[in-house]
Design an enzyme around this catalytic site. Structure first.
Site: not given
Length: 197
Positions: A113, A122, A125, A127
């Site tokens: 990334r 990207r 991700d 999160d």
């Protein structure tokens, strides 16, 4: 005491490992919600790789994986980036939020990334959307995620895997979804993520 005494034979290492593994898995785990998104390379394969990497994390078990959705990137000109694949994973973990965050970053780095532009494309991700009922405004890891309550691409798959879910401090996911709507979050029923064995 002689070492031939059967009552003091050391426990085989394999048994110790199994007990340790069970202990890590079961000792007061916390619930966490992790969102995954990818818009570069083989998006499905990358998200599956991230799910598998989470499962391979000591002290973490993947409990549920959402369906895959396709969404347009945020904050950029239409057509300037490939569409995202998004999914949500429910995990149980004995890791504190800071360690979970480190693991998420390590997985992002493993998939190369690149964080060179805000809203940039990207590979992956990772999160942390929510951790138990924790509400924290720590700038390193704000919980719940500061924009989750307005992001359909997280709320839709989260609702799939946990229809009763609540965003701490914001209310029920189903009610938040009523507010933001599902526009632009397209189900990809032709694609499926595997729950790790």
């Amino acid at each position: 005491m002689s070492t031939s005494d059967p009552t003091v034979q050391p426990v085989p290492a394999s048994v110790v490992e199994q007990v340790d593994a069970a202990d890590v898995t079961l000792s007061n785990p916390k619930r966490a919600v992790i969102s995954l998104g990818s818009n570069l390379g083989n998006r499905l394969e990358t998200i599956q790789g991230a799910v598998d990497a989470l499962e391979d994390t000591p002290g973490l078990r993947v409990k549920a994986v959402s369906p895959v959705y396709e969404t347009q990137p945020w904050g950029v000109d239409p057509g300037s980036q490939p569409a995202y694949f998004n999914a949500v994973v429910l995990v149980k973990t004995t890791l504190p939020p800071s360690s979970l965050l480190e693991r998420g970053h390590a997985i992002e780095e493993a998939f190369e990334r690149v964080r060179d532009e805000r809203w940039g494309p990207r590979t992956i991700d990772v999160d942390i959307v929510a951790y138990q009922d924790v509400v924290s405004d720590d700038p390193v890891l704000t919980l719940p995620h500061p924009r989750v309550h307005e992001r359909a691409f997280v709320l839709v798959p989260w609702h799939d895997v946990d229809p009763q879910a609540e965003v701490p401090g914001h209310g029920a996911v189903v009610e938040l979804l009523d507010g933001v709507g599902r526009t632009g979050v397209e189900p990809r029923s032709d694609l499926e993520l595997r729950l790790p064995e």
